[in-house]
Design a protein around this motif. Structure first.
Motif, PDB file in Angstrom:
ATOM      1  N   MET A   1     -46.391 -69.683  82.274  1.00  0.00           N
ATOM      2  CA  MET A   1     -46.903 -69.638  80.913  1.00  0.00           C
ATOM      3  C   MET A   1     -48.418 -69.808  80.975  1.00  0.00           C
ATOM      4  SD  MET A   1     -46.098 -70.094  77.302  1.00  0.00           S
ATOM      5  CE  MET A   1     -44.383 -70.037  77.542  1.00  0.00           C
ATOM      6  N   LEU A   2     -49.108 -69.035  80.175  1.00  0.00           N
ATOM      7  CA  LEU A   2     -50.558 -69.069  80.092  1.00  0.00           C
ATOM      8  C   LEU A   2     -50.973 -69.657  78.749  1.00  0.00           C
ATOM      9  CD1 LEU A   2     -51.098 -65.462  81.404  1.00  0.00           C
ATOM     10  CD2 LEU A   2     -51.328 -67.551  82.719  1.00  0.00           C
ATOM     11  N   GLY A   3     -52.201 -70.133  78.670  1.00  0.00           N
ATOM     12  CA  GLY A   3     -52.683 -70.696  77.426  1.00  0.00           C
ATOM     13  C   GLY A   3     -54.181 -70.571  77.286  1.00  0.00           C
ATOM     14  N   VAL A   4     -54.662 -70.925  76.113  1.00  0.00           N
ATOM     15  CA  VAL A   4     -56.095 -70.914  75.822  1.00  0.00           C
ATOM     16  C   VAL A   4     -56.490 -72.332  75.432  1.00  0.00           C
ATOM     17  CG1 VAL A   4     -57.906 -69.980  74.331  1.00  0.00           C
ATOM     18  CG2 VAL A   4     -56.030 -68.504  75.074  1.00  0.00           C
ATOM     19  N   ILE A   5     -57.523 -72.844  76.100  1.00  0.00           N
ATOM     20  CA  ILE A   5     -58.018 -74.196  75.830  1.00  0.00           C
ATOM     21  C   ILE A   5     -59.525 -74.131  75.596  1.00  0.00           C
ATOM     22  CG2 ILE A   5     -56.220 -75.326  77.205  1.00  0.00           C
ATOM     23  CD1 ILE A   5     -58.407 -75.742  79.384  1.00  0.00           C
ATOM     24  N   SER A   6     -60.072 -75.235  75.101  1.00  0.00           N
ATOM     25  CA  SER A   6     -61.529 -75.340  74.996  1.00  0.00           C
ATOM     26  C   SER A   6     -61.957 -76.626  75.684  1.00  0.00           C
ATOM     27  CB  SER A   6     -61.987 -75.322  73.539  1.00  0.00           C
ATOM     28  OG  SER A   6     -61.456 -76.404  72.838  1.00  0.00           O
ATOM     29  N   CYS A   7     -63.118 -76.580  76.312  1.00  0.00           N
ATOM     30  CA  CYS A   7     -63.654 -77.743  77.014  1.00  0.00           C
ATOM     31  C   CYS A   7     -64.007 -78.821  75.988  1.00  0.00           C
ATOM     32  CB  CYS A   7     -64.889 -77.335  77.804  1.00  0.00           C
ATOM     33  SG  CYS A   7     -65.728 -78.718  78.617  1.00  0.00           S
ATOM     34  N   LYS A   9     -66.051 -81.156  76.309  1.00  0.00           N
ATOM     35  CA  LYS A   9     -67.455 -81.536  76.424  1.00  0.00           C
ATOM     36  C   LYS A   9     -68.395 -80.492  75.806  1.00  0.00           C
ATOM     37  CE  LYS A   9     -70.675 -83.360  79.817  1.00  0.00           C
ATOM     38  NZ  LYS A   9     -70.898 -83.649  81.231  1.00  0.00           N
ATOM     39  N   CYS A  10     -68.193 -79.199  76.148  1.00  0.00           N
ATOM     40  CA  CYS A  10     -69.128 -78.172  75.678  1.00  0.00           C
ATOM     41  C   CYS A  10     -68.487 -77.142  74.745  1.00  0.00           C
ATOM     42  CB  CYS A  10     -69.761 -77.454  76.870  1.00  0.00           C
ATOM     43  SG  CYS A  10     -68.633 -76.361  77.758  1.00  0.00           S
ATOM     44  N   ARG A  11     -67.174 -77.233  74.544  1.00  0.00           N
ATOM     45  CA  ARG A  11     -66.402 -76.361  73.651  1.00  0.00           C
ATOM     46  C   ARG A  11     -66.252 -74.927  74.161  1.00  0.00           C
ATOM     47  NH1 ARG A  11     -68.018 -77.427  67.585  1.00  0.00           N
ATOM     48  NH2 ARG A  11     -65.799 -77.435  67.205  1.00  0.00           N
ATOM     49  N   ASN A  12     -66.539 -74.697  75.439  1.00  0.00           N
ATOM     50  CA  ASN A  12     -66.317 -73.375  76.026  1.00  0.00           C
ATOM     51  C   ASN A  12     -64.823 -73.074  76.022  1.00  0.00           C
ATOM     52  OD1 ASN A  12     -67.132 -70.985  77.486  1.00  0.00           O
ATOM     53  ND2 ASN A  12     -66.155 -71.928  79.258  1.00  0.00           N
ATOM     54  N   VAL A  13     -64.459 -71.857  75.643  1.00  0.00           N
ATOM     55  CA  VAL A  13     -63.055 -71.458  75.533  1.00  0.00           C
ATOM     56  C   VAL A  13     -62.673 -70.630  76.752  1.00  0.00           C
ATOM     57  CG1 VAL A  13     -61.391 -70.189  74.134  1.00  0.00           C
ATOM     58  CG2 VAL A  13     -63.212 -71.469  73.022  1.00  0.00           C
ATOM     59  N   CYS A  14     -61.491 -70.921  77.315  1.00  0.00           N
ATOM     60  CA  CYS A  14     -61.042 -70.161  78.483  1.00  0.00           C
ATOM     61  C   CYS A  14     -59.524 -70.075  78.527  1.00  0.00           C
ATOM     62  CB  CYS A  14     -61.571 -70.781  79.767  1.00  0.00           C
ATOM     63  SG  CYS A  14     -60.982 -72.448  80.077  1.00  0.00           S
ATOM     64  N   GLY A  15     -59.046 -69.102  79.262  1.00  0.00           N
ATOM     65  CA  GLY A  15     -57.619 -68.941  79.486  1.00  0.00           C
ATOM     66  C   GLY A  15     -57.224 -69.646  80.771  1.00  0.00           C
ATOM     67  N   ASN A  48     -52.943 -60.477  77.149  1.00  0.00           N
ATOM     68  CA  ASN A  48     -53.272 -61.010  75.820  1.00  0.00           C
ATOM     69  C   ASN A  48     -54.423 -62.015  75.848  1.00  0.00           C
ATOM     70  OD1 ASN A  48     -51.150 -59.547  74.765  1.00  0.00           O
ATOM     71  ND2 ASN A  48     -49.755 -61.276  74.705  1.00  0.00           N
ATOM     72  N   ILE A  49     -54.723 -62.575  77.005  1.00  0.00           N
ATOM     73  CA  ILE A  49     -55.694 -63.672  77.104  1.00  0.00           C
ATOM     74  C   ILE A  49     -57.079 -63.311  76.553  1.00  0.00           C
ATOM     75  CG2 ILE A  49     -56.947 -65.147  78.744  1.00  0.00           C
ATOM     76  CD1 ILE A  49     -54.168 -66.176  78.186  1.00  0.00           C
ATOM     77  N   PRO A  50     -57.693 -62.182  76.919  1.00  0.00           N
ATOM     78  CA  PRO A  50     -59.045 -61.906  76.382  1.00  0.00           C
ATOM     79  C   PRO A  50     -59.097 -61.872  74.855  1.00  0.00           C
ATOM     80  CG  PRO A  50     -58.576 -60.445  78.214  1.00  0.00           C
ATOM     81  CD  PRO A  50     -57.293 -61.167  77.896  1.00  0.00           C
ATOM     82  N   GLU A  51     -58.115 -61.262  74.225  1.00  0.00           N
ATOM     83  CA  GLU A  51     -58.081 -61.201  72.762  1.00  0.00           C
ATOM     84  C   GLU A  51     -57.878 -62.592  72.158  1.00  0.00           C
ATOM     85  OE1 GLU A  51     -55.255 -59.469  69.208  1.00  0.00           O
ATOM     86  OE2 GLU A  51     -55.091 -58.578  71.199  1.00  0.00           O
ATOM     87  N   LEU A  52     -57.000 -63.382  72.762  1.00  0.00           N
ATOM     88  CA  LEU A  52     -56.731 -64.729  72.246  1.00  0.00           C
ATOM     89  C   LEU A  52     -57.941 -65.642  72.413  1.00  0.00           C
ATOM     90  CD1 LEU A  52     -53.069 -65.167  73.501  1.00  0.00           C
ATOM     91  CD2 LEU A  52     -53.825 -64.733  71.154  1.00  0.00           C
ATOM     92  N   VAL A  53     -58.644 -65.516  73.539  1.00  0.00           N
ATOM     93  CA  VAL A  53     -59.867 -66.307  73.755  1.00  0.00           C
ATOM     94  C   VAL A  53     -60.889 -65.977  72.669  1.00  0.00           C
ATOM     95  CG1 VAL A  53     -61.867 -66.594  75.289  1.00  0.00           C
ATOM     96  CG2 VAL A  53     -59.553 -66.695  76.225  1.00  0.00           C
ATOM     97  N   LYS A  54     -61.035 -64.708  72.374  1.00  0.00           N
ATOM     98  CA  LYS A  54     -61.981 -64.277  71.327  1.00  0.00           C
ATOM     99  C   LYS A  54     -61.609 -64.874  69.972  1.00  0.00           C
ATOM    100  CE  LYS A  54     -63.868 -60.134  69.183  1.00  0.00           C
ATOM    101  NZ  LYS A  54     -63.824 -58.678  69.121  1.00  0.00           N
ATOM    102  N   LYS A  55     -60.319 -64.860  69.625  1.00  0.00           N
ATOM    103  CA  LYS A  55     -59.872 -65.406  68.342  1.00  0.00           C
ATOM    104  C   LYS A  55     -60.077 -66.917  68.271  1.00  0.00           C
ATOM    105  CE  LYS A  55     -56.509 -61.867  67.159  1.00  0.00           C
ATOM    106  NZ  LYS A  55     -55.111 -61.572  66.845  1.00  0.00           N
TER     107      LYS A  55
END
Length: 70
Positions: A1-7, A9-15, A48-55
């Motif tokens: 399973m994959l997911g999208v999180i944000s840091c 500390k700096c709020r950077n979003v990644c898969g 789906n990850i790039p689109e979800l990261v953008k959203k």
């Protein structure tokens, strides 16, 4: 399973792969513990990850009062 999180500390979003225990933020080098951060979205499809990261980035920049279902 994959997911999208944000840091936290700096709020950077990644898969990520949700089976990982931690991930190093590519922007600020912070060691993110996956169990302690919000998982914004989960998916099975890697494509789906790039689109979800953008959203998620858009949601963080402009929070909406409504809960979104991606």
């Amino acid at each position: 399973m994959l997911g999208v999180i944000s840091c936290p500390k700096c709020r950077n979003v990644c898969g990520i792969d949700l089976e990982q225990k931690s991930k190093k933020c590519i922007k600020c080098n912070y060691n993110i513990k996956i169990k302690k951060v919000r998982i914004w979205v989960k998916t099975i499809e890697r494509s789906n990850i790039p689109e979800l990261v953008k959203k998620v980035k858009e949601e963080i920049e402009n929070p909406s009062p409504n809960i979104r279902d991606y």
